[in-house]
Design an enzyme around this catalytic site. Structure first.
Site: not given
Ligand code: BEZ
Length: 231
Positions: A43, A45-47, A50
């Site tokens: 997804t 934002v998560c990428t 991280m």
């Protein structure tokens, strides 16, 4: 919603991760750990989050702080997603202190049953997967060597976290811990700035504790409670 918060002992869960089985208390051992959740692999934002964590990892390591990610996708999915994260991270130009690492060197735990995210108070009440099951929020707990949560951030899925702020908050926690809770850090503090002396410390005690002295802000109440010192 009640749940794990600062002052609580983190549950000693055992979970699969990209680095094999992890038991949280063993992982914490006698150091500091940042346990952070993200809603889902692959997804946007998560990428970015991280990838940012990957580039800040060496800064946390310098401070003796370990990273431990978690989301409800399984280990196979995390491992595939890490390839995207590292590819994206390697294209980013900025990282703290000029460090340039795009590798995800820390473990990401899997919680496909969503039981751990409940125990860790990481559930987002609004975000659901395609089956209507709750996803994790962007929670971040800093856990101390005593396994107690020292600080928590709780952000919704729409808001990516600021890793400079995570690092700044860790520096504040470590500064307060080094001085056994006798100092605290004021608004917008950053390493190198003066800290404030806690209210439990008398002026006499402060004179002994801080050889460079301290400065008391002159305020209308004349209570002398706002005292700045170098740390
Ligand atoms: C994201 O990472 O972009 C995201 C994940 C879950 C819900 C909404 C956004």
């Amino acid at each position: 919603m009640p749940g794990l918060t600062i002052g609580d002992t983190v549950p000693n869960l055992e979970l699969d991760s990209t680095h094999g089985k992890i038991r949280i208390h063993d992982f914490v051992a006698d150091g500091y750990v940042i346990i952070f959740s993200h809603p889902a692999d692959f997804t946007p934002v998560c990428t970015t989050e991280m990838a940012a964590m990957a580039s800040y990892a060496s800064e946390f390591e310098k401070r003796g702080v370990k990273l431990l990610g978690i989301s409800c996708d399984d280990v196979a999915s995390h491992k595939e997603w890490i390839k995207d994260v590292e590819a994206f991270s390697s294209k980013q130009s900025s990282s703290p202190g000029g460090a340039k690492s795009s590798k995800v060197t820390f473990p990401i735990m899997a919680d496909p049953e969503r039981s751990a995210i409940k125990e860790l108070n990481m559930v987002d009440p609004d975000e659901k997967d395609g089956k209507g099951v709750s996803l994790p929020s962007r929670t971040l707990h800093v856990v101390g060597p005593d396994k107690v949560v020292k600080l928590s951030f709780l952000y919704p899925a729409c808001t990516g976290r600021n890793m400079d702020e995570v690092l700044r908050a860790v520096d504040s926690l470590l500064t307060a811990a080094k001085h056994k809770g006798k100092v605290a850090t004021p608004a917008n503090w950053k390493p190198g700035d003066r800290a404030v002396i806690g209210p439990s410390v008398s002026d006499e005690e402060a004179k002994k504790m801080f050889p460079d002295g301290f400065e008391t802000a002159d305020l209308p109440s004349k209570k002398g409670y706002l005292r700045f010192t170098k740390v």
